[in-house]
Structure formats: structure tokens, C-alpha cells
Design a protein around this motif. Structure first.
Motif, PDB file in Angstrom:
ATOM      1  N   CYS A  65       0.825  -1.187  -0.072  1.00  0.00           N
ATOM      2  CA  CYS A  65      -0.061  -0.005   0.038  1.00  0.00           C
ATOM      3  C   CYS A  65       0.870   1.222  -0.055  1.00  0.00           C
ATOM      4  N   GLY A  66       2.246   1.023   0.155  1.00  0.00           N
ATOM      5  CA  GLY A  66       2.867   2.321   0.166  1.00  0.00           C
ATOM      6  C   GLY A  66       3.069   3.095   1.556  1.00  0.00           C
ATOM      7  N   GLN A  67       2.436   2.426   2.551  1.00  0.00           N
ATOM      8  CA  GLN A  67       2.297   3.337   4.032  1.00  0.00           C
ATOM      9  C   GLN A  67       3.500   2.979   4.771  1.00  0.00           C
ATOM     10  N   PHE A  68       4.280   1.837   4.391  1.00  0.00           N
ATOM     11  CA  PHE A  68       5.553   1.655   4.918  1.00  0.00           C
ATOM     12  C   PHE A  68       6.891   1.156   4.224  1.00  0.00           C
ATOM     13  N   LEU A  69       7.978   1.512   4.726  1.00  0.00           N
ATOM     14  CA  LEU A  69       9.274   1.434   4.066  1.00  0.00           C
ATOM     15  C   LEU A  69       9.801   0.537   5.037  1.00  0.00           C
ATOM     16  N   ALA A  70      10.752  -0.535   4.558  1.00  0.00           N
ATOM     17  CA  ALA A  70      11.564  -1.160   5.321  1.00  0.00           C
ATOM     18  C   ALA A  70      13.014  -1.243   4.444  1.00  0.00           C
ATOM     19  N   SER A  71      14.284  -1.027   5.466  1.00  0.00           N
ATOM     20  CA  SER A  71      15.477  -0.991   4.968  1.00  0.00           C
ATOM     21  C   SER A  71      16.195  -1.781   6.161  1.00  0.00           C
ATOM     22  N   CYS A  72      17.237  -2.275   5.582  1.00  0.00           N
ATOM     23  CA  CYS A  72      18.383  -2.964   6.257  1.00  0.00           C
ATOM     24  C   CYS A  72      19.761  -2.554   5.971  1.00  0.00           C
ATOM     25  N   SER A  73      20.543  -3.086   7.043  1.00  0.00           N
ATOM     26  CA  SER A  73      21.901  -2.270   7.126  1.00  0.00           C
ATOM     27  C   SER A  73      22.967  -3.272   7.751  1.00  0.00           C
ATOM     28  N   THR A  74      24.123  -2.641   7.631  1.00  0.00           N
ATOM     29  CA  THR A  74      25.223  -3.348   8.234  1.00  0.00           C
ATOM     30  C   THR A  74      25.264  -3.439   9.718  1.00  0.00           C
ATOM     31  N   ASP A  75      24.269  -2.598  10.107  1.00  0.00           N
ATOM     32  CA  ASP A  75      24.246  -2.343  11.596  1.00  0.00           C
ATOM     33  C   ASP A  75      23.493  -3.734  12.156  1.00  0.00           C
ATOM     34  N   ALA A  76      23.258  -4.443  11.314  1.00  0.00           N
ATOM     35  CA  ALA A  76      22.417  -5.945  11.765  1.00  0.00           C
ATOM     36  C   ALA A  76      20.938  -5.878  11.947  1.00  0.00           C
ATOM     37  N   THR A  77      20.224  -4.446  11.458  1.00  0.00           N
ATOM     38  CA  THR A  77      18.957  -4.268  11.994  1.00  0.00           C
ATOM     39  C   THR A  77      17.917  -4.127  10.400  1.00  0.00           C
ATOM     40  N   THR A  78      16.950  -4.402  10.440  1.00  0.00           N
ATOM     41  CA  THR A  78      15.751  -3.983   9.613  1.00  0.00           C
ATOM     42  C   THR A  78      15.122  -3.156  10.031  1.00  0.00           C
ATOM     43  N   VAL A  79      14.727  -1.740   9.636  1.00  0.00           N
ATOM     44  CA  VAL A  79      13.980  -0.852  10.156  1.00  0.00           C
ATOM     45  C   VAL A  79      12.831  -0.465   9.577  1.00  0.00           C
TER      46      VAL A  79
END
Length: 493
Positions: A65-79
Motif C-alpha cells: 500500500c506504500g504506507q511503510f518502508l523497510a530498510s536493512c543495514s550493516t548495523d544488523a537491523t531491519t527498520v
């Protein structure tokens, strides 16, 4: 042909990924930030850039729906970020605290998969943000992941070079060893579902360090068995291919390479259409807009280029012209002349200029271009705006233009409702289109009623439906909405 719409220069380090929703573009970078743009004019949103990761961000993806965005990183998290406020909704720490290299959301937004540098996978329940299952492939790094259009299986790719198909219980359904020599870099499912006698087929594109872009057929049988077959190996780039993406209708395939080029293919016929050469360093990311003929490409030159596809002309660098039968013709009704005659509101400024010339109004072309009149603006013109804003002094010219615009609207109405907007069961304009296991789109209420009374057979093929899962067809719903807006008498249907 293709045209460069604009270049975004906001990141201060390599651009690692870009993703579209219906209205937004997200990009992420080694500079630890995500930037969010409005796709109407590619202005940056007020809450952008997003800062919350401690190290380089490798991947980002929107919910359906475009309401959320997920991102992942070398910091070991998915935000998970809210695209309404820009706030952080959740921080999901990867098991084992290994750098997360890839994340992917299922089309139904029920699950998220994250893959890490130690070869581990985490399957999350997206609504609750709770860890559901884990898996692993030893001695490799997970760098690619994509969900099937039915959301029930997903593919992963690793630096070891293999592609692996998983179900939601984290069972491996198939392993394609050495799919790419020296390693996989990206993989993506086509949005289409094909069905036959007791088999459902998906298409998958993958690319790798072997400089190849490959198209695969994945057959999932009612017995549970899976088979993967290589259909095409595309060799239009001379160095490792780092990214690939399908268009929303599955007809086009784009890829970015270490050779600094972007290539666009006719996915069905495996024909090179365009080669684009604007980036100065490796092209690391590419994405198609789901609602308009736009491509975003990201690079280690720290820029993101936005391209518009306009069919009917030859591409750059020796690519062939778009074949008429695959010239971006989708549920949005694009014609071989290069204009959206059905959806006038989607015409570009160049489309409007071409129309003016055809209608004998070439004297207005420069004035329209200087005022950035596109299809939406064209349909909203009035006598007042023509006189006061566009400064067209001739009453006769104003009258002729408005008459031509009315004819344009009338011609569109006479074309009737496109067949692909009608539910095959009710033959009525769909309000909540969903994709069934047979690959066809139906009105949700109609297909649910059919499944409950027709012993799970397909209304179109009369073959058994291997699953009763229904996936919302957001692209089709948006296309119908824009068509209704263009055809004002149907706005309240």
C-alpha cells in the motif's frame, strides 16, 4: 526511445538501492540515510532524509500500500518506517547480529525476509514485526531475495552462486547450484502467474558476477514438487550485472552493471531494447515505477537517474525498437503511437506537444512546453486559464483548442471500458481486483463466491486452483482509478 527526466544528487556516498511505490521513490546509500521523493515532480519529502541506521544501508522496499518502508543495514537491523510521518515504526534485530544485506516484503505485506552476511535468513510476521522462523545456508552471504507474486514462496541468492526457493515454513523447495559463476547479485520475480494442468509457473530474473542476466521458469506442481528451467541468458552488458527489476506488467526487464550501463529488455522475447550510458560509475540499483513508464537507476557515482520510456523509437546504443505487440501495452492501454490514448491524464508534456501538432495547433506547442502542460493539465484547461494563465489572446484559437479537448474526452469515452478492467465473472468494472492462482484478476467478492461454490476450479480455465490465496492487484486497481478519473461520468461507479 528513452529520455532522462532528472538526476538526483542528494546522497553523499554510493547509492545501493532504489524502490518505487505508487507515489514515492525511496533510495538508500552508504551515507547511512534514506531519501524519499514524490514521483509527481521528484521533490524530496519534508521528513527526508531518514536517519536511524548506524552503518551503510543496503536495501529498501515498500509495503504494497506504500504506507511503510523497510530498510536493512550493516548495523544488523531491519527498520520499518512510516511513510506518513517518517517515524520509525519498528527495529528488527537480525538473529546473530550479522550485517543484513537484503530484505524483501511479500506482495500481500504479510511477511518480510531479511538475509545476512553469515548466510542466515529471518522470516518476520510483518504486521506484528515478530520473528517467525529462521534458516541458513552455510559458508555464504545472502545478497538477493524476492517473493513470488502469490506471496507463498520466495527465492534467495548468495555469493556462492546458488538460487534457492523457500516456502513460508523455511523449507527449501529447490536449489539451483551454480546459477551464476562467482556469485548471484540480485533476483526478482515477474509479477505474472501462469497456470496449467496441475502446475503454477512463475518467471524469475537473476543476475550475477558472471556478467549475465538470466530468465528462469519456475514450475510448482500440485504434488509440492518444484522445477526450475533456464529460459534465456542475456549478455547485453560486458561486466558483472549488479541489479535487475521487472516492470509492473512483466513485459520489460531492466538491469544495471559494473560497465556503467543500464539495459532494458523485452522480457518475453529476450530482446535488447535500450542501452543507457549516463552514469559515471557502477550501476548498483534499478527499479520500475508501478504506475507510470519511469525507471530509477542508482550508482556508485552517488546519483539517481530518472528515465521515462517512450515507445515507438529506437533506443540508445544500438538497442532495437520496441516491438509493437510489447510496447508497454498493459492494463493502462498504451498505444503504439507512444501516447496513452485511453488515459489522457498520463500523457507527458511531449505527448501533448505531439497531439497539438496532429490537431493543427502547432502554434501553441512552445507556449504549452514553457508552461509544462501535461495530460492532466490539458484535461483541466478552461477558457479562463487559457486567457489569463497561458495568455492565448485569440478567441478563435481558445475555442478550437477547447473543442479539440472535448473531442479527445469523447473519443476516450467511446472506446468503452477496457476489457482487462472488467471482472471475468461479473463483467463489471472491478473495485477490489485480486489475482487468483490461475493468474487472472477478478473482483474479490466474485471470486470468493466462486471458490466457495465451484469446488475451487478456475473460472477461466476450468482447472483446479492449486491455492485459494487471493493477492490484491494494486497496480490494476490504480489503473482503474486513473481511468475513472479521466472518464468523469464513471467517477462514482
Amino acid at each position: 526511445m528513452t529520455s532522462l527526466v532528472c538526476t538526483l544528487h542528494d546522497h553523499r556516498d554510493d547509492v545501493n538501492w532504489c524502490a518505487f511505490s505508487a507515489k514515492l521513490l525511496a533510495t538508500c546509500s552508504g551515507d547511512k540515510t534514506l531519501r524519499i521523493y514524490n514521483t509527481h515532480d521528484f521533490s524530496e519529502l519534508s521528513f527526508s532524509p531518514l536517519s536511524g541506521h548506524g552503518y551503510s544501508i543496503h536495501c529498501c522496499c515498500f509495503s504494497a500500500c506504500g504506507q511503510f518502508l523497510a530498510s536493512c543495514s550493516t548495523d544488523a537491523t531491519t527498520v520499518v518506517w512510516s511513510m506518513v510521518t517518517g517515524d520509525i515504526e519498528a527495529v528488527m534485530e537480525h538473529p546473530g547480529r550479522s550485517p543484513v544485506r537484503i530484505c524483501a516484503l511479500s506482495p500481500d505485506s504479510a511477511h518480510l525476509v531479511s538475509g545476512a552476511s553469515d548466510g542466515t535468513l529471518a522470516l518476520w510476521d510483518f504486521p506484528s514485526k515478530q520473528l517467525r522462523r529462521t534458516g541458513a545456508v552455510n559458508d555464504t552471504t545472502m545478497v538477493a531475495c524476492s517473493f513470488s507474486p502469490c506471496s507463498q514462496v520466495f527465492m534467495t541468492g548468495s555469493t556462492y552462486g546458488d538460487l534457492r526457493l523457500w516456502d513460508l515454513n523455511m523449507n527449501q523447495l529447490h536449489a539451483e547450484k551454480n546459477a551464476h559463476d562467482l556469485g548471484v547479485t540480485c533476483c526478482t520475480f515477474a509479477p505474472n502467474i501462469l497456470s496449467g494442468d496441475r502446475v503454477v509457473q512463475f518467471r524469475l530474473a537473476s543476475c550475477g558476477q558472471d556478467s549475465h542476466l538470466k530468465i528462469w521458469a519456475i514450475n510448482k506442481f500440485s504434488s509440492g514438487a518444484c522445477k526450475m528451467q533456464l529460459l534465456h541468458t542475456l549478455t547485453g552488458q560486458s561486466a558483472p550485472v549488479l541489479s535487475c527489476a521487472y516492470s509492473s506488467d512483466g513485459q520489460l526487464l531492466v538491469s544495471g552493471s559494473v560497465d556503467k550501463t543500464v539495459t532494458v529488455y523485452d522480457a518475453k522475447n529476450a530482446v535488447l531494447l535500450y542501452t543507457l550510458n549516463q552514469h559515471e560509475r557502477y550501476v548498483t540499483a534499478c527499479s520500475f515505477s508501478p504506475t507510470s513508464p519511469l525507471i530509477a537507476t542508482g550508482s556508485m557515482d552517488k546519483t539517481v537517474n530518472i528515465w521515462r520510456l517512450q515507445d515507438g523509437c529506437s533506443g540508445h546504443g544500438g538497442g532495437k525498437s520496441l516491438p509493437e505487440e510489447s510496447a508497454l501495452t498493459s492494463s493502462e492501454g498504451r498505444t503504439s503511437s507512444g501516447r496513452l490514448k485511453l488515459l489522457v491524464s498520463d500523457w507527458s508534456e511531449e505527448d501533448v506537444s505531439e497531439w497539438l501538432v496532429e490537431e493543427g495547433l502547432e502554434g501553441l506547442v512552445d507556449k504549452f512546453r514553457s508552461n509544462n502542460i501535461d495530460g492532466t493539465e490539458l484535461l483541466s484547461l478552461t477558457k479562463e486559464t487559457l486567457a489569463s494563465e497561458l495568455l492565448i489572446e485569440s478567441v478563435g484559437m481558445r475555442s478550437k483548442l477547447l473543442r479539440k479537448v472535448e473531442e479527445l474526452k469523447s473519443d476516450s469515452m467511446c472506446s468503452g471500458i477496457p476489457d482487462e478492467f472488467l471482472c471475468p465473472i461479473t463483467r463489471e468494472l472491478m473495485k477490489e481486483p485480486v489475482i487468483a492462482a490461475d493468474g487472472y484478476s477478478y473482483e474479490r467478492e466474485a471470486i470468493e463466491g466462486w471458490i466457495n461454490t465451484k469446488n475451487r476450479s478456475s473460472p477461466m480455465t476450468n482447472l483446479p486452483l492449486l491455492t485459494t490465496l487471493l493477492t490484491p492487484n494494486h497496480t490494476l486497481k490504480m489503473a482503474i482509478g486513473r481511468w475513472k478519473t479521466t472518464h468523469s461520468p464513471l467517477k462514482n461507479l
